[in-house]
Write a protein that holds these residues in place. Sequence first.
Motif, PDB file in Angstrom:
ATOM      1  N   ALA A  32     -89.260 -17.613  -1.519  1.00 25.42           N
ATOM      2  CA  ALA A  32     -88.313 -16.947  -0.283  1.00 25.42           C
ATOM      3  C   ALA A  32     -86.929 -17.760  -0.381  1.00 25.42           C
ATOM      4  O   ALA A  32     -87.093 -19.041  -0.734  1.00 25.42           O
ATOM      5  CB  ALA A  32     -88.994 -16.961   0.620  1.00 25.42           C
ATOM      6  N   ARG A  33     -85.847 -17.319   0.058  1.00 29.42           N
ATOM      7  CA  ARG A  33     -84.574 -18.241   0.209  1.00 29.42           C
ATOM      8  C   ARG A  33     -84.760 -19.137   1.294  1.00 29.42           C
ATOM      9  O   ARG A  33     -85.379 -18.773   2.167  1.00 29.42           O
ATOM     10  CB  ARG A  33     -83.370 -17.357   0.477  1.00 29.42           C
ATOM     11  N   GLU A  34     -84.001 -20.024   0.923  1.00 26.86           N
ATOM     12  CA  GLU A  34     -83.987 -21.272   2.040  1.00 26.86           C
ATOM     13  C   GLU A  34     -85.363 -21.720   2.695  1.00 26.86           C
ATOM     14  O   GLU A  34     -85.404 -22.041   3.926  1.00 26.86           O
ATOM     15  CB  GLU A  34     -83.059 -20.811   3.144  1.00 26.86           C
ATOM     16  N   VAL A  66     -81.107 -21.274  -2.691  1.00 26.18           N
ATOM     17  CA  VAL A  66     -79.950 -20.853  -1.881  1.00 26.18           C
ATOM     18  C   VAL A  66     -78.942 -19.858  -2.951  1.00 26.18           C
ATOM     19  O   VAL A  66     -79.060 -20.141  -4.186  1.00 26.18           O
ATOM     20  CB  VAL A  66     -79.195 -22.039  -1.208  1.00 26.18           C
ATOM     21  N   ALA A  67     -78.300 -18.994  -2.434  1.00 27.59           N
ATOM     22  CA  ALA A  67     -77.507 -18.171  -2.949  1.00 27.59           C
ATOM     23  C   ALA A  67     -75.829 -18.760  -2.678  1.00 27.59           C
ATOM     24  O   ALA A  67     -75.684 -18.815  -1.483  1.00 27.59           O
ATOM     25  CB  ALA A  67     -77.462 -16.798  -2.602  1.00 27.59           C
ATOM     26  N   LEU A  68     -75.211 -19.000  -3.765  1.00 31.02           N
ATOM     27  CA  LEU A  68     -73.925 -19.729  -3.534  1.00 31.02           C
ATOM     28  C   LEU A  68     -73.018 -18.663  -4.229  1.00 31.02           C
ATOM     29  O   LEU A  68     -73.070 -18.504  -5.419  1.00 31.02           O
ATOM     30  CB  LEU A  68     -73.711 -21.210  -3.969  1.00 31.02           C
ATOM     31  N   ILE A  69     -71.637 -18.670  -3.412  1.00 32.45           N
ATOM     32  CA  ILE A  69     -70.595 -18.121  -4.315  1.00 32.45           C
ATOM     33  C   ILE A  69     -69.625 -19.081  -4.702  1.00 32.45           C
ATOM     34  O   ILE A  69     -69.337 -20.125  -3.973  1.00 32.45           O
ATOM     35  CB  ILE A  69     -69.684 -17.067  -3.221  1.00 32.45           C
ATOM     36  N   ILE A  71     -72.054 -15.208  -8.201  1.00 34.92           N
ATOM     37  CA  ILE A  71     -73.000 -15.682  -7.207  1.00 34.92           C
ATOM     38  C   ILE A  71     -73.920 -16.281  -8.076  1.00 34.92           C
ATOM     39  O   ILE A  71     -74.602 -15.606  -8.955  1.00 34.92           O
ATOM     40  CB  ILE A  71     -73.565 -14.394  -6.444  1.00 34.92           C
ATOM     41  N   VAL A  72     -74.203 -17.376  -7.701  1.00 31.69           N
ATOM     42  CA  VAL A  72     -75.421 -18.285  -8.334  1.00 31.69           C
ATOM     43  C   VAL A  72     -76.492 -18.309  -7.270  1.00 31.69           C
ATOM     44  O   VAL A  72     -76.445 -18.746  -5.990  1.00 31.69           O
ATOM     45  CB  VAL A  72     -74.898 -19.829  -8.974  1.00 31.69           C
ATOM     46  N   GLU A  73     -77.678 -18.166  -7.786  1.00 34.60           N
ATOM     47  CA  GLU A  73     -79.090 -18.716  -7.099  1.00 34.60           C
ATOM     48  C   GLU A  73     -79.241 -20.009  -7.573  1.00 34.60           C
ATOM     49  O   GLU A  73     -79.339 -20.524  -8.981  1.00 34.60           O
ATOM     50  CB  GLU A  73     -80.253 -17.806  -7.631  1.00 34.60           C
ATOM     51  N   ALA A  74     -79.420 -20.923  -6.746  1.00 38.75           N
ATOM     52  CA  ALA A  74     -79.753 -22.547  -7.219  1.00 38.75           C
ATOM     53  C   ALA A  74     -81.210 -22.699  -6.469  1.00 38.75           C
ATOM     54  O   ALA A  74     -81.393 -22.421  -5.278  1.00 38.75           O
ATOM     55  CB  ALA A  74     -78.833 -23.150  -6.656  1.00 38.75           C
ATOM     56  N   LEU A  75     -81.667 -23.815  -7.079  1.00 44.07           N
ATOM     57  CA  LEU A  75     -82.968 -24.236  -6.481  1.00 44.07           C
ATOM     58  C   LEU A  75     -82.518 -25.776  -6.207  1.00 44.07           C
ATOM     59  O   LEU A  75     -82.105 -26.416  -6.801  1.00 44.07           O
ATOM     60  CB  LEU A  75     -84.268 -24.229  -7.417  1.00 44.07           C
ATOM     61  N   GLN A 128     -73.988 -33.435  -2.049  1.00 41.90           N
ATOM     62  CA  GLN A 128     -74.611 -34.167  -2.772  1.00 41.90           C
ATOM     63  C   GLN A 128     -76.061 -33.622  -2.833  1.00 41.90           C
ATOM     64  O   GLN A 128     -76.834 -34.575  -3.011  1.00 41.90           O
ATOM     65  CB  GLN A 128     -74.483 -35.687  -2.596  1.00 41.90           C
ATOM     66  N   GLN A 129     -76.212 -32.307  -2.905  1.00 43.58           N
ATOM     67  CA  GLN A 129     -77.848 -32.007  -2.929  1.00 43.58           C
ATOM     68  C   GLN A 129     -78.089 -31.715  -4.365  1.00 43.58           C
ATOM     69  O   GLN A 129     -77.695 -30.924  -4.972  1.00 43.58           O
ATOM     70  CB  GLN A 129     -77.852 -30.318  -2.017  1.00 43.58           C
ATOM     71  N   PRO A 130     -79.281 -32.398  -4.729  1.00 41.69           N
ATOM     72  CA  PRO A 130     -79.575 -32.245  -5.915  1.00 41.69           C
ATOM     73  C   PRO A 130     -80.085 -30.761  -6.197  1.00 41.69           C
ATOM     74  O   PRO A 130     -80.784 -30.205  -5.571  1.00 41.69           O
ATOM     75  CB  PRO A 130     -80.903 -33.126  -6.143  1.00 41.69           C
ATOM     76  N   GLY A 131     -79.630 -30.199  -7.195  1.00 42.55           N
ATOM     77  CA  GLY A 131     -80.032 -28.771  -7.555  1.00 42.55           C
ATOM     78  C   GLY A 131     -79.911 -28.347  -9.001  1.00 42.55           C
ATOM     79  O   GLY A 131     -79.464 -29.028  -9.849  1.00 42.55           O
ATOM     80  N   PHE A 132     -80.692 -27.188  -9.162  1.00 44.21           N
ATOM     81  CA  PHE A 132     -80.560 -26.569 -10.455  1.00 44.21           C
ATOM     82  C   PHE A 132     -80.063 -25.141 -10.459  1.00 44.21           C
ATOM     83  O   PHE A 132     -80.534 -24.381  -9.427  1.00 44.21           O
ATOM     84  CB  PHE A 132     -81.775 -26.386 -11.283  1.00 44.21           C
ATOM     85  N   ILE A 133     -79.174 -24.732 -11.254  1.00 44.21           N
ATOM     86  CA  ILE A 133     -78.945 -23.330 -11.239  1.00 44.21           C
ATOM     87  C   ILE A 133     -79.998 -22.387 -11.907  1.00 44.21           C
ATOM     88  O   ILE A 133     -80.461 -22.824 -12.946  1.00 44.21           O
ATOM     89  CB  ILE A 133     -77.567 -22.893 -12.125  1.00 44.21           C
ATOM     90  N   LEU A 134     -80.255 -21.376 -11.138  1.00 43.48           N
ATOM     91  CA  LEU A 134     -81.671 -20.651 -11.679  1.00 43.48           C
ATOM     92  C   LEU A 134     -80.990 -19.098 -12.436  1.00 43.48           C
ATOM     93  O   LEU A 134     -81.497 -18.832 -13.537  1.00 43.48           O
ATOM     94  CB  LEU A 134     -82.580 -19.962 -10.449  1.00 43.48           C
ATOM     95  N   HIS A 135     -80.116 -18.707 -11.803  1.00 40.33           N
ATOM     96  CA  HIS A 135     -79.368 -17.371 -12.396  1.00 40.33           C
ATOM     97  C   HIS A 135     -77.973 -17.412 -11.625  1.00 40.33           C
ATOM     98  O   HIS A 135     -77.808 -17.761 -10.745  1.00 40.33           O
ATOM     99  CB  HIS A 135     -80.326 -16.363 -11.904  1.00 40.33           C
ATOM    100  N   SER A 136     -77.037 -16.589 -12.694  1.00 39.67           N
ATOM    101  CA  SER A 136     -75.730 -16.174 -12.013  1.00 39.67           C
ATOM    102  C   SER A 136     -75.530 -15.092 -12.312  1.00 39.67           C
ATOM    103  O   SER A 136     -75.738 -14.475 -13.515  1.00 39.67           O
ATOM    104  CB  SER A 136     -74.831 -17.408 -12.325  1.00 39.67           C
TER     105      SER A 136
END
Lengths: 202, 241
Positions: free
Chosen positions: B107-109, B38-41, B27-31, B10-18
């Motif tokens: 930078a990531r994370e 973070v990068a998520l598959i 692969i989505v880059e999320a803030l 339940q981490q609040p986040g937004f997708i930046l790019h996929s």
Amino acid sequence: MSPTSLDELIDALRCLPGVGPKSAQRMAYHLLQRDQRGAERLSKALSHALRVLRHCARCNTFCEGEVCERCASSRRDSRLLCVVEMPVDLAMLEQTHAYQGLYYVLMGRLSPLDGIGPRELGLEKLIARASDGTVEEVILATNFTNEGEVTAHTIGELLRARGLKVSRIARGLPVGGELEHSDTGTIAQALLERRPTQEPSG
Amino acid sequence: MASPRQRVDQQPGFILHSIPYRETSLIVEALTREHGRVALIAKGARRPHSTLRGLLMAFQPLWLDWSGGGELKTLIRAEWQGGQPLLTGRALLCGYYLNELLVKLLAREDAHPALFSGYAEVLRDLSQGQATEPLLRRFELRLLRELGYGLDLEHEAATGLPIRPEAAYVYDIERGFVPVNPTEGGAAGVSGRVLQNMAREAFTDPETQQQAKLLLRRLLNHYLGGQPLQSRRVFMELQEL
Ligand SMILES: [Zn+2]
């Protein structure tokens, strides 16, 4: 070590969307071992298509001549031009039998972060097509994704500036859709884009 | 901080790019608020009837669950927080620009909760149709501050004296704002009054808008280290058509 021609085939199949090394290998073995006739047919169809197909000068979709059959037809309403992202979208719209105008197929969408801008998408070709003097209304039927939306917005601005009437297909709940089973995003947007109901006349 | 085998819920986040990944995944880059970028598959997200497909849309507040300790984590669940209209028109183009800045500069994370709130705020304001330019400037300034490149908008370099509204300044990346003779400041110069407005995040008057835009663009370009911004190029190409 497998023979070079086999490797080459497997590698070539990987150009298909969504096909990784494993699927490519499966396809290659299938074609060579189980369906040589199918393979022959595929190979002929592919090279024939590559030789004869080009983009229709008017709608930009694939066709064999200069202009496709649909664009050349006198039964279509040439005052209406519907813009879609891909040929598959055009096919869906045709299935509705609800539209008699013509089409323009972008063969993609704008995607600013991937470097796909107006030049990559060839928007000047669409501008020229829509400004032929016959088109009166352009209907934007790109997808309701962010990319589809930014594409629609951009084309809308460009064509409105050239005096054309521009509309966007509506978005909302699917026909036969129940609120209970719809996704929240769709319901939220349907609420935002609500419109007044028709007053009874008289 | 992330430990291996970690699971985040339940981490609040937004997708930046996929970007597409393998045969059916993304692969989505999320803030995210507490874990930064973070990068998520998203496995299977490109299958025709995937429920993730429509959910993983940029500019919408989501709740994200993921697991994994490596650089690439596995998205387990995404849920729409709702309550925000989709971005359209010019606001949508601005959204892409913000996302590109975040993808290229963060930078990531590295967690930046204040930046996360600032981003959520600017998207909300954009979706409500507020004037875009002041919103972009405010975000750019906050981004630079969060990255540790904050500008001292209130003091002159070297002397530490307060910025004078009637004076003209040039910005020296190493030192800060250096007063100049207004005639030598030229196009690169920025007025003390503008700096005072920037310090208050007041970007409405035309002079501030224009000078702040040039100053912030120069700084962002510097920190981008020569990487071109695609969203900016697309925007300029549109102006030319
Ligand atoms: Zn055609």
